[in-house]
Design an enzyme around this catalytic site. Structure first.
Site, PDB file in Angstrom:
ATOM      1  N   GLU A   5     -16.327 -12.682  64.456  1.00  0.00           N
ATOM      2  CA  GLU A   5     -14.973 -11.950  63.808  1.00  0.00           C
ATOM      3  C   GLU A   5     -14.180 -13.147  63.504  1.00  0.00           C
ATOM      4  O   GLU A   5     -14.062 -14.275  64.272  1.00  0.00           O
ATOM      5  CB  GLU A   5     -14.482 -11.462  65.008  1.00  0.00           C
ATOM      6  CG  GLU A   5     -13.322 -10.329  64.588  1.00  0.00           C
ATOM      7  CD  GLU A   5     -12.442  -9.675  65.762  1.00  0.00           C
ATOM      8  OE1 GLU A   5     -12.157  -8.503  65.604  1.00  0.00           O
ATOM      9  OE2 GLU A   5     -12.420 -10.035  67.007  1.00  0.00           O
ATOM     10  N   MET A  33     -15.175 -11.502  73.276  1.00  0.00           N
ATOM     11  CA  MET A  33     -15.643 -10.953  72.095  1.00  0.00           C
ATOM     12  C   MET A  33     -16.539  -9.528  72.041  1.00  0.00           C
ATOM     13  O   MET A  33     -17.579  -9.707  72.987  1.00  0.00           O
ATOM     14  CB  MET A  33     -16.474 -11.757  71.011  1.00  0.00           C
ATOM     15  CG  MET A  33     -16.742 -11.269  69.583  1.00  0.00           C
ATOM     16  SD  MET A  33     -15.382 -10.638  68.818  1.00  0.00           S
ATOM     17  CE  MET A  33     -16.241  -9.188  67.544  1.00  0.00           C
ATOM     18  N   ASN A  79     -19.013  -7.782  70.840  1.00  0.00           N
ATOM     19  CA  ASN A  79     -20.362  -7.670  70.017  1.00  0.00           C
ATOM     20  C   ASN A  79     -21.081  -6.381  70.930  1.00  0.00           C
ATOM     21  O   ASN A  79     -20.936  -6.523  72.089  1.00  0.00           O
ATOM     22  CB  ASN A  79     -21.192  -8.878  70.245  1.00  0.00           C
ATOM     23  CG  ASN A  79     -20.415 -10.260  70.041  1.00  0.00           C
ATOM     24  OD1 ASN A  79     -20.015 -10.427  68.767  1.00  0.00           O
ATOM     25  ND2 ASN A  79     -20.614 -11.173  70.956  1.00  0.00           N
ATOM     26  N   GLU A 131     -12.989  -5.571  76.568  1.00  0.00           N
ATOM     27  CA  GLU A 131     -14.001  -5.647  75.565  1.00  0.00           C
ATOM     28  C   GLU A 131     -14.915  -4.254  76.051  1.00  0.00           C
ATOM     29  O   GLU A 131     -15.583  -3.877  75.004  1.00  0.00           O
ATOM     30  CB  GLU A 131     -15.012  -6.877  76.145  1.00  0.00           C
ATOM     31  CG  GLU A 131     -14.491  -8.158  76.072  1.00  0.00           C
ATOM     32  CD  GLU A 131     -13.507  -8.397  74.652  1.00  0.00           C
ATOM     33  OE1 GLU A 131     -14.013  -8.018  73.703  1.00  0.00           O
ATOM     34  OE2 GLU A 131     -12.346  -9.150  74.839  1.00  0.00           O
TER      35      GLU A 131
END
Length: 854
Positions: free
Chosen positions: A129, A268, A270, A301
């Site tokens: 990102e 992050m 993912n 997240e």
């Protein structure tokens, strides 16, 4: 800045032309131990609505093969900068194959490679990102061109490879090839590869009639600090709460959380393979506030698995909705999930996240929550306090406005309607209107499409007997900062007014009135005829997003009794109001210091205590009148030492005061105590002088000239880890000598070899607020180098330098003039202009606050 800057218009044109079916990506990482480049082979199948031309994104050291529909294209003819031009696509099905050599990075972007000094092994992870999947494989890199992704990865023998799909058994003669199953349809920016000899712990979550495998990963050198049961407990709490509230099953086949080195952000999202900075594996004692922050990150997240990964924004102007939703729901989960360890999470939110939002919303770069994102440069600098914290604050108000049940019913409908697709804000608002029956168009226009912050003040009239004869809430819309776009607006607010009385030494809420505030003045007739309470607190329970002021009588009581509120949230709101007044020049810094010193001893919330520590230090360093600064710092350092000595042995408060004292110790006697704590000749009962506290002590001693290279080298020998290397680099840069500053500057600005985490550490050490004279010559050098640095470095590396080395400690008109001259002559890109203008605003605010402190 390297890489072509994709515009929204280009993305829209490409999305109108293409639908992407799937990628097959083969990566050869077998040479990762040596670094350099790796082979990337991408086959992508896509459908075009008509014949024409387009491009696919790729950043590579070399492109050796481009084959479109069986026709070889000359790489040198079609590949330039970060794009492969595709001139011959046909209506209907197309197949493209691209073979390239891509580069490992040390900037935390693309495929980051880090070598652990403990075992000398390389560890890899991807961070994509916003536009960095193109650093690893050729892709149509925009969130609305979703596809399936099938990864095949060759890695060194003995490694583990993790991706979005469950990890298969390795294949091949050397059992070093991992062939993953295809993912569901997702966006390229949430694909992931993590590879290396990682340590793993596995578990599972069971619910909804199925079992989801859970994994935790870290480098072996951190395995002893991987508190797996605590992390799994938070993870399971999130699964239970989100599945109930979202009424949609967890959308992926497994859930791994990977603690990786040198990570730029907190974490992050993912899909099914969340990467998290490994500083969250605590090597030393930390306070409960650190565990609370880590848990919020874990839950944030996880919320993205639904909001962001399952349903994804069409374009980056709705980034705020991704991040705000994840922030709001993670805090709500902490506050309301059964058995949560942090039921006071909204206090932390009010004290930290909203303070960040208020600061960001008063900068020249302030923007509507729903920002105008024209290109990648715009979004790269938009991961800010408005996108995360103001947006989450406004979502909290929206929940109060439509009702909790209606809000989550709307969210449930939204997930079911748009699963695996892309959406705009209007799609969510439509679902919420259906479930709440409210028209949200006006609310959206006022809150999401305008910039700036409102101020709420009480207007109260009391008769001679102390009875309220009139009470109203006055709303102000201050002028936006110079250079900001838009006009100030009054907004509708849903707030509560809390009435507090002093009883047996405690401030206790005796009543609460909830109401809608709209327009310039809103009467509150329910208060007429009542005896005036000790404190009237607007926005009690922190329902709305606004700066709040106390009336003089309430402020006088709070100044004496801020620590006597029975609950943590009203205390936090009063602390935040005082801090905001200090930043605005409405409260002198020396008065803010007196308020904190008088009340902090009764503050039980450790997160609030640590925030007050940071704020006092910042206020004294930047907002105090120069001739008051040293007196204030001396007073604060003595206060910190007194609290350190009197704190409960072994408590979180003792550790927090130890760090606060260490950060500001200044007299010979105080610095002697730091030396003694470091060498063991001095002790404080039950204070653990462990690895991280030792580095804090040494850093301050280095910055004050009481420690030099021999002491730093000796400490690094004790802690020969990647964290130790960062601490040592920071301590070396902190030394108060021209030679140390020149060496640090050269390593960051004139060289480009430092990994991201080390560069960040050097910058932090270089900038010392009590070394203003030593740093003064670097103002001119900063502006001379900045444009070249920005144009030649990756975004993350350049932004660290642009923000971190701005002469923020040189609070003077001369710094403003130097900044203004550079802005005129350098012709910076909009993104760089924004960062420098934000830093300039800090100088302007500090000058205003210093004048108020005189």
């Amino acid at each position: 800045m390297p890489g072509t800057n994709l515009t929204r218009h280009e993305a829209q044109q490409r999305a109108e032309l293409l639908a992407v079916d799937g990628y097959e990506i083969a990566l050869d990482l077998s040479g990762a131990q040596e670094g350099g480049t790796f082979r990337s082979e991408t086959t992508v199948r896509f459908t075009a609505r008509e014949t024409g031309s387009t491009f696919i994104d790729l950043i590579a050291a070399d492109v050796s093969e481009v084959v479109l529909n069986g026709t070889a294209l000359g790489p040198s003819e079609v590949f330039a900068d970060s794009r492969v031009t595709l001139a011959g696509i046909r209506a209907g099905a197309n197949e493209l194959r691209v073979v390239a050599d891509c580069s490992y990075t040390n900037s935390g972007e693309g495929l980051h490679r880090s070598v652990d000094p403990v075992d000398q092994q390389a560890y890899l992870y991807t961070q994509f990102e916003v536009p960095d999947a193109r650093r690893v494989y050729a892709c149509f890199e925009q969130p609305d061109l979703k596809a399936t992704f099938r990864f095949t990865v060759k890695a060194p023998e003995g490694w583990t490879v993790i991706s979005n799909a469950p990890t298969p058994e390795p294949e091949g003669p050397e059992r070093n090839v991992w062939a993953f199953e295809p993912t569901p349809r997702i966006s390229s920016y949430i694909t992931a590869i993590i590879a290396g000899p990682y340590h793993a712990v596995h578990s599972s979550w069971t619910g909804g009639g199925r079992t989801v495998p859970l994994g935790l990963y870290c480098r072996p050198s951190l395995a002893e600090h991987l508190d797996a049961e605590a992390l799994f407990a938070v993870t399971r709490q999130g699964f239970d709460w989100f599945e109930e509230k979202f009424d949609y099953p967890f959308p992926f086949a497994k859930y791994d959380q990977l603690f990786v080195p040198e990570f730029n952000a907190g974490a992050m999202e993912n899909a099914g393979a969340v990467t998290i900075r490994d500083q969250y594996l605590f090597r030393s004692k930390v306070t409960d506030a650190a565990y609370e922050m880590r848990a919020e990150t874990v839950l944030h997240e996880m919320a993205h698995m639904w909001f962001g990964d399952l349903v994804t924004m069409e374009w980056w102007n709705d980034l705020w909705l991704n991040e705000s939703f994840a922030t709001y729901t993670s805090i709500a989960c902490q506050a309301h999930a059964p058995g949560s360890r942090w039921p006071h999470a909204w206090t932390s939110f009010a004290n930290q996240m909203k303070t960040w939002a208020y600061r960001q919303d008063q900068l020249p770069s302030t923007h509507p929550i729903m920002a105008e994102i024209n290109d990648l440069d715009d979004v790269l600098v938009n991961f800010d306090g408005i996108t995360y914290a103001k947006g989450a604050s406004v979502l909290k108000q929206l929940v109060a406005y439509v009702g909790t049940d209606a809000f989550f019913s709307g969210v449930q409908a939204y997930f079911k309607r748009h699963a695996w697709g892309n959406t705009r804000l209007a799609d969510l608002l439509t679902a919420l209107e259906e479930t709440s029956g409210r028209d949200l168009k006006a609310w959206s226009s006022a809150w999401l499409e305008t910039a700036g912050i409102n101020v709420l003040r009480p207007e109260i009239t009391v008769d001679e007997a102390g009875v309220i004869t009139e009470f109203a809430v006055r709303q102000e819309a201050p002028a936006l900062p110079a250079g900001a776009k838009g006009e100030p607006v009054l907004r509708p607010h849903r707030i509560a007014v809390g009435l507090y009385e002093l009883r047996d030494g405690a401030l206790v809420r005796t009543d609460r009135i909830e109401l809608d505030v709209d327009g310039e003045s809103t009467p509150v007739p329910e208060l007429t005829g009542r005896p005036r309470p000790a404190v009237l607190l607007l926005n009690d329970d922190d329902l709305s997003y606004a700066k709040v002021r106390l009336d003089p009588a309430s402020m006088a009581v709070v100044s004496e009794h801020v620590g006597d509120f029975g609950e943590s949230l009203p205390r936090a709101l009063c602390w935040a109001s005082a801090w905001d007044m200090t930043r605005d020049g409405e409260m002198a810094t020396h008065d803010y210091l007196k308020l904190v010193v008088s009340g902090i001893g009764k503050e039980g919330d450790i997160g609030v205590v640590q925030s007050l520590h940071r704020q006092v230090k910042l206020a004294l360093d930047l907002y105090a009148a120069p001739d008051r600064r040293e007196t204030g710092l001396a007073s604060w350092s003595q206060t910190a030492l007194d609290h350190l000595r009197s704190a409960e042995p072994g408590s979180d408060h003792q550790l927090a005061w130890a760090r606060a004292f260490t950060a500001t110790a200044r007299t010979d006697e105080q610095l002697d105590l730091l030396v003694g704590l470091l060498d063991g000749s001095e002790t404080i009962p039950a204070l653990a002088v462990d690895t991280e506290l030792r580095w804090a002590l040494l850093h301050r001693l280095a910055a004050t000239g009481r420690a030099d290279e021999p002491e730093i080298a000796a400490e690094l020998a004790r802690d020969a880890t990647s964290a130790g290397e960062r601490h040592a680099a920071s301590a070396r840069a902190a030394r108060p000598t021209p030679e140390a500053k020149a060496e640090a500057w050269a390593s960051v600005v004139e060289g480009d070899k430092l990994p991201n985490a080390v560069q960040e550490a050097v910058i932090a050490g270089f900038v010392q607020t009590d070394q203003r004279e030593l740093l003064a010559p670097y103002t001119e050098r900063y502006f001379a180098a900045l444009k070249d640095v920005w144009d030649s470095r990756s975004h993350e590396m350049a932004q660290q330098i642009a923000v971190g080395l701005y002469p923020s400690v040189q609070v003077s008109r001369a710094t403003l003039e130097a900044t203004d001259a550079w802005l005129v002559t350098a012709e910076p890109s909009p993104a760089l202009r924004r960062l420098v203008t934000e830093s300039r605003a800090g100088i302007e605010r500090a000058l205003h606050a210093q004048a108020a402190d005189v």
